[in-house]
Motif scaffolding. Structure first.
Motif, PDB file in Angstrom:
ATOM      1  N   SER A 227       0.814  -1.223   0.000  1.00  0.00           N
ATOM      2  CA  SER A 227       0.000   0.000   0.000  1.00  0.00           C
ATOM      3  C   SER A 227       0.841   1.264   0.000  1.00  0.00           C
ATOM      4  CB  SER A 227      -0.949   0.016   1.212  1.00  0.00           C
ATOM      5  OG  SER A 227      -1.760  -1.127   1.222  1.00  0.00           O
ATOM      6  N   THR A 228       1.927   1.240  -0.746  1.00  0.00           N
ATOM      7  CA  THR A 228       2.773   2.425  -0.845  1.00  0.00           C
ATOM      8  C   THR A 228       3.065   2.753  -2.300  1.00  0.00           C
ATOM      9  OG1 THR A 228       4.898   1.223  -0.798  1.00  0.00           O
ATOM     10  CG2 THR A 228       3.935   1.858   1.329  1.00  0.00           C
ATOM     11  N   ASP A 247      -3.760   4.741   4.771  1.00  0.00           N
ATOM     12  CA  ASP A 247      -4.490   5.578   5.727  1.00  0.00           C
ATOM     13  C   ASP A 247      -5.550   6.427   5.036  1.00  0.00           C
ATOM     14  OD1 ASP A 247      -2.876   4.527   7.671  1.00  0.00           O
ATOM     15  OD2 ASP A 247      -1.490   6.236   7.724  1.00  0.00           O
ATOM     16  N   LYS A 248      -5.210   6.975   3.870  1.00  0.00           N
ATOM     17  CA  LYS A 248      -6.166   7.813   3.142  1.00  0.00           C
ATOM     18  C   LYS A 248      -7.341   7.002   2.617  1.00  0.00           C
ATOM     19  CE  LYS A 248      -3.851  11.602   3.650  1.00  0.00           C
ATOM     20  NZ  LYS A 248      -4.401  12.712   4.486  1.00  0.00           N
ATOM     21  N   VAL A 249      -7.057   5.771   2.169  1.00  0.00           N
ATOM     22  CA  VAL A 249      -8.127   4.932   1.624  1.00  0.00           C
ATOM     23  C   VAL A 249      -9.050   4.455   2.727  1.00  0.00           C
ATOM     24  CG1 VAL A 249      -8.636   2.802   0.370  1.00  0.00           C
ATOM     25  CG2 VAL A 249      -6.717   4.222  -0.332  1.00  0.00           C
ATOM     26  N   GLU A 250      -8.495   4.086   3.860  1.00  0.00           N
ATOM     27  CA  GLU A 250      -9.310   3.574   4.962  1.00  0.00           C
ATOM     28  C   GLU A 250     -10.263   4.631   5.503  1.00  0.00           C
ATOM     29  OE1 GLU A 250      -6.451   1.969   7.674  1.00  0.00           O
ATOM     30  OE2 GLU A 250      -6.585  -0.045   6.804  1.00  0.00           O
ATOM     31  N   GLU A 251      -9.939   5.900   5.269  1.00  0.00           N
ATOM     32  CA  GLU A 251     -10.861   6.960   5.669  1.00  0.00           C
ATOM     33  C   GLU A 251     -12.102   6.985   4.771  1.00  0.00           C
ATOM     34  OE1 GLU A 251      -8.716  10.576   5.548  1.00  0.00           O
ATOM     35  OE2 GLU A 251      -7.305  10.024   7.134  1.00  0.00           O
ATOM     36  N   LEU A 252     -11.962   6.440   3.544  1.00  0.00           N
ATOM     37  CA  LEU A 252     -13.053   6.506   2.571  1.00  0.00           C
ATOM     38  C   LEU A 252     -13.875   5.233   2.503  1.00  0.00           C
ATOM     39  CD1 LEU A 252     -11.043   8.201  -0.309  1.00  0.00           C
ATOM     40  CD2 LEU A 252     -12.679   9.292   1.205  1.00  0.00           C
ATOM     41  N   ILE A 253     -13.254   4.080   2.784  1.00  0.00           N
ATOM     42  CA  ILE A 253     -13.978   2.810   2.708  1.00  0.00           C
ATOM     43  C   ILE A 253     -13.965   2.147   4.067  1.00  0.00           C
ATOM     44  CG2 ILE A 253     -13.432   2.489   0.277  1.00  0.00           C
ATOM     45  CD1 ILE A 253     -11.348   0.458   1.067  1.00  0.00           C
ATOM     46  N   GLU A 254     -15.010   1.414   4.364  1.00  0.00           N
ATOM     47  CA  GLU A 254     -15.114   0.718   5.635  1.00  0.00           C
ATOM     48  C   GLU A 254     -14.714  -0.728   5.415  1.00  0.00           C
ATOM     49  OE1 GLU A 254     -18.960   1.254   7.296  1.00  0.00           O
ATOM     50  OE2 GLU A 254     -18.900   3.428   7.167  1.00  0.00           O
ATOM     51  N   ASN A 261      -9.171  -6.112   3.699  1.00  0.00           N
ATOM     52  CA  ASN A 261      -8.157  -5.208   4.199  1.00  0.00           C
ATOM     53  C   ASN A 261      -6.972  -5.095   3.247  1.00  0.00           C
ATOM     54  OD1 ASN A 261      -9.400  -4.555   6.759  1.00  0.00           O
ATOM     55  ND2 ASN A 261      -8.994  -6.677   7.339  1.00  0.00           N
ATOM     56  N   ASN A 262      -7.105  -5.683   2.050  1.00  0.00           N
ATOM     57  CA  ASN A 262      -6.023  -5.646   1.074  1.00  0.00           C
ATOM     58  C   ASN A 262      -6.153  -4.390   0.230  1.00  0.00           C
ATOM     59  OD1 ASN A 262      -4.066  -6.108  -0.825  1.00  0.00           O
ATOM     60  ND2 ASN A 262      -4.547  -8.268  -1.075  1.00  0.00           N
ATOM     61  N   LEU A 263      -5.224  -3.475   0.392  1.00  0.00           N
ATOM     62  CA  LEU A 263      -5.258  -2.205  -0.324  1.00  0.00           C
ATOM     63  C   LEU A 263      -3.997  -2.060  -1.173  1.00  0.00           C
ATOM     64  CD1 LEU A 263      -6.656   0.074   2.527  1.00  0.00           C
ATOM     65  CD2 LEU A 263      -7.915  -0.975   0.630  1.00  0.00           C
ATOM     66  N   ALA A 264      -3.706  -3.089  -1.949  1.00  0.00           N
ATOM     67  CA  ALA A 264      -2.528  -3.079  -2.815  1.00  0.00           C
ATOM     68  C   ALA A 264      -2.686  -2.035  -3.921  1.00  0.00           C
ATOM     69  CB  ALA A 264      -2.312  -4.453  -3.427  1.00  0.00           C
ATOM     70  N   VAL A 265      -1.590  -1.392  -4.266  1.00  0.00           N
ATOM     71  CA  VAL A 265      -1.568  -0.503  -5.426  1.00  0.00           C
ATOM     72  C   VAL A 265      -1.512  -1.378  -6.667  1.00  0.00           C
ATOM     73  CG1 VAL A 265      -0.239   1.260  -6.654  1.00  0.00           C
ATOM     74  CG2 VAL A 265      -0.425   1.348  -4.162  1.00  0.00           C
ATOM     75  N   ALA A 280      -4.204   3.611  -8.902  1.00  0.00           N
ATOM     76  CA  ALA A 280      -5.325   2.686  -8.743  1.00  0.00           C
ATOM     77  C   ALA A 280      -5.016   1.751  -7.588  1.00  0.00           C
ATOM     78  CB  ALA A 280      -5.543   1.885 -10.028  1.00  0.00           C
ATOM     79  N   ILE A 281      -6.012   1.560  -6.711  1.00  0.00           N
ATOM     80  CA  ILE A 281      -5.812   0.783  -5.486  1.00  0.00           C
ATOM     81  C   ILE A 281      -6.901  -0.262  -5.372  1.00  0.00           C
ATOM     82  CG2 ILE A 281      -5.629   0.907  -2.968  1.00  0.00           C
ATOM     83  CD1 ILE A 281      -4.837   3.880  -3.360  1.00  0.00           C
ATOM     84  N   GLN A 282      -6.489  -1.471  -5.080  1.00  0.00           N
ATOM     85  CA  GLN A 282      -7.461  -2.541  -4.910  1.00  0.00           C
ATOM     86  C   GLN A 282      -8.457  -2.168  -3.807  1.00  0.00           C
ATOM     87  OE1 GLN A 282      -5.615  -6.294  -4.181  1.00  0.00           O
ATOM     88  NE2 GLN A 282      -7.507  -7.449  -4.212  1.00  0.00           N
TER      89      GLN A 282
END
Length: 449
Positions: A227-228, A247-254, A261-265, A280-282
């Motif tokens: 996630s970087t 951190d920015k994505v977790e503020e937008l999605i629950e 919890n996989n937020l791979a780029v 683009a982020i999963q």
């Protein structure tokens, strides 16, 4: 890492799904979308879909296309995939002039800046090179075979790019590393001189892209499963800055509600001058925009361009001359889905090349379907037809399939000692059985195989 958690990918079973890909012509004259074995091209100048032809004598793609790429001048286009075929197309006629057979499934493809060489990587981490003789004087190609030029030691190569000056070739893999290799004048002899390794990712590297100032040095951007997004001085292998997108994505999605919890780029696309980077982020229904200051060598969060809830881009692309950011979502091998119904969704963001910090009037916005260039003709050509009432259902299936696919392909599996021994015995049993069958045959072993 716990064995139980990692073995989840294996027990889940199922097919490996390939994400849809998009590539914009460097001069903005066309756009190509690959989904499954299908390659769809739209001519933006003529305002019509392109009919592909093949003079190479080879077969068409029969399995998922995993990589597509235009040459720097847009004259050539390459596609490669799971059918072990690499096809080279002339973009003025969209005729396939070369079909190359790989020993293994292809995972990445790139064309040298001068258009004289094609490189492709396979699932075993080997990079192969073919000389494009047809690009010189309009001559027909000879049947020269691919030559291995470098390798990543049995690690899947996820992305491959040539530097803006053509001097280096960058290759990224699922074992967290990026290799920068000097591309020699005579690469058929091998590309052995390593310039540097860019080490810092703590999970697979999914994408890389070069960026540079109008006059000045170039830099490398990378994204991965940790996630970087990272900025590199690739000549020296130095990490300049890291932007944590989680951190920015977790503020937008629950993530607690979705269980994901996989937020791979999954992809990155910088502007020509590198001042803006689309990410683009999963699991993110939209595109994250990062400001990139190549003078101070800093990355910073700018904003998120949110899209409809069911739209999560799998690929990004932009041309040098136009200010459109093309995004696509889709997957191959969907359950109960015929090849002719492979479904993609396309979203376009205008004003991508203009500095959003200079004026609020230039902040990018997502175009509605009715606002896209060439409207319904373009959408029909690149998305394919589908009953509107089933879109939400299909998109939900696409999302689920892509999450499984990335886990299976890029996350390295770890096994307990007991499970590892079982796998070894299974492989050995197959080898013994094959030898016994061939030894009992009256024909030569070559004939048996």
């Amino acid at each position: 890492m716990e064995d139980a958690g990692i073995e989840e990918a294996e027990v889940s079973g199922g097919a490996e799904f390939a994400p849809a890909l998009v590539a914009a012509h460097p001069l903005g004259s066309s756009v190509a979308v690959a989904v499954g074995p299908e390659l769809r091209v739209f001519d933006l100048k003529a305002g019509s879909a392109v009919s592909l032809s093949d003079d190479s004598g080879g077969s068409s793609h029969s399995d998922a296309i995993r990589a597509i790429s235009f040459s720097a001048n847009g004259v050539l286009f390459a596609s490669a995939g799971d059918d072990k075929l690499v096809k080279v197309w002339k973009t003025d006629s969209w005729c396939c002039i070369r079909t190359i057979t790989s020993e293994k499934r292809a995972s990445a493809v790139a064309i040298s800046n001068d258009g004289t060489h094609l490189t492709f990587a396979d699932k075993f981490g080997v990079v192969w090179l073919v000389t494009m003789e047809e690009s010189v004087g309009g001559q027909k190609p000879t049947d020269n075979k691919p030559v291995s030029i470098l390798g990543h030691y049995c690690s899947i190569i996820t992305s491959m790019k040539f530097s803006p000056d053509g001097r280096y070739i960058a290759t990224a893999d699922r074992d967290f590393k990026i290799r920068i290799t000097l591309f020699p004048e005579r690469p058929l002899r091998g590309v052995h001189e390593i310039q540097s390794f860019c080490l810092g990712h703590t999970d697979f590297v999914s994408c890389i892209a070069f960026t540079c100032l109008s006059e000045g040095p170039s830099f490398l951007l990378s994204g991965g499963g940790d996630s970087t997004v990272r900025l590199w001085d690739y000549i020296n292998g130095c990490l300049l800055d890291t932007c944590q997108v989680r951190d920015k994505v977790e503020e937008l999605i629950e993530t607690s509600e979705t269980g994901d919890n996989n937020l791979a780029v999954t992809d990155i696309c910088p502007t020509n001058d590198g001042s803006l980077v689309a990410v683009a982020i999963q699991s993110l229904n939209g595109v994250m925009l990062l400001a990139c200051d190549l003078v101070t060598k800093k990355l910073s969060f700018l904003k998120v361009m949110t899209m409809e809830k069911s739209y999560i881009p799998t690929s990004l692309s932009s041309s040098f001359s136009a200010d459109l950011l093309w995004t696509v979502m889709g997957a191959s091998n969907m359950p109960n889905q015929a090849t002719s119904q492979l479904f993609t969704r396309l979203k376009i963001i205008p004003n991508f090349k203009k500095d959003p910090l200079a004026s609020s009037d230039h902040v990018p916005t997502v175009l509605e379907d009715s606002e896209v260039p060439h409207g319904e003709k373009l959408l029909l050509a690149l998305q394919g037809s589908l009953d509107i009432g089933k879109q939400e259902e299909v998109l939900a299936s696409v999302l689920a399939a892509l999450k499984v696919s990335m886990h299976k392909m890029l996350v390295k599996k770890h096994y307990s000692e007991e499970r590892r021994e079982q796998r070894k015995r299974g492989r050995n049993d197959k080898k013994i059985k094959k030898r016994n069958i061939c030894s009992s045959c009256d024909h030569r072993f070559v004939a048996c195989t």
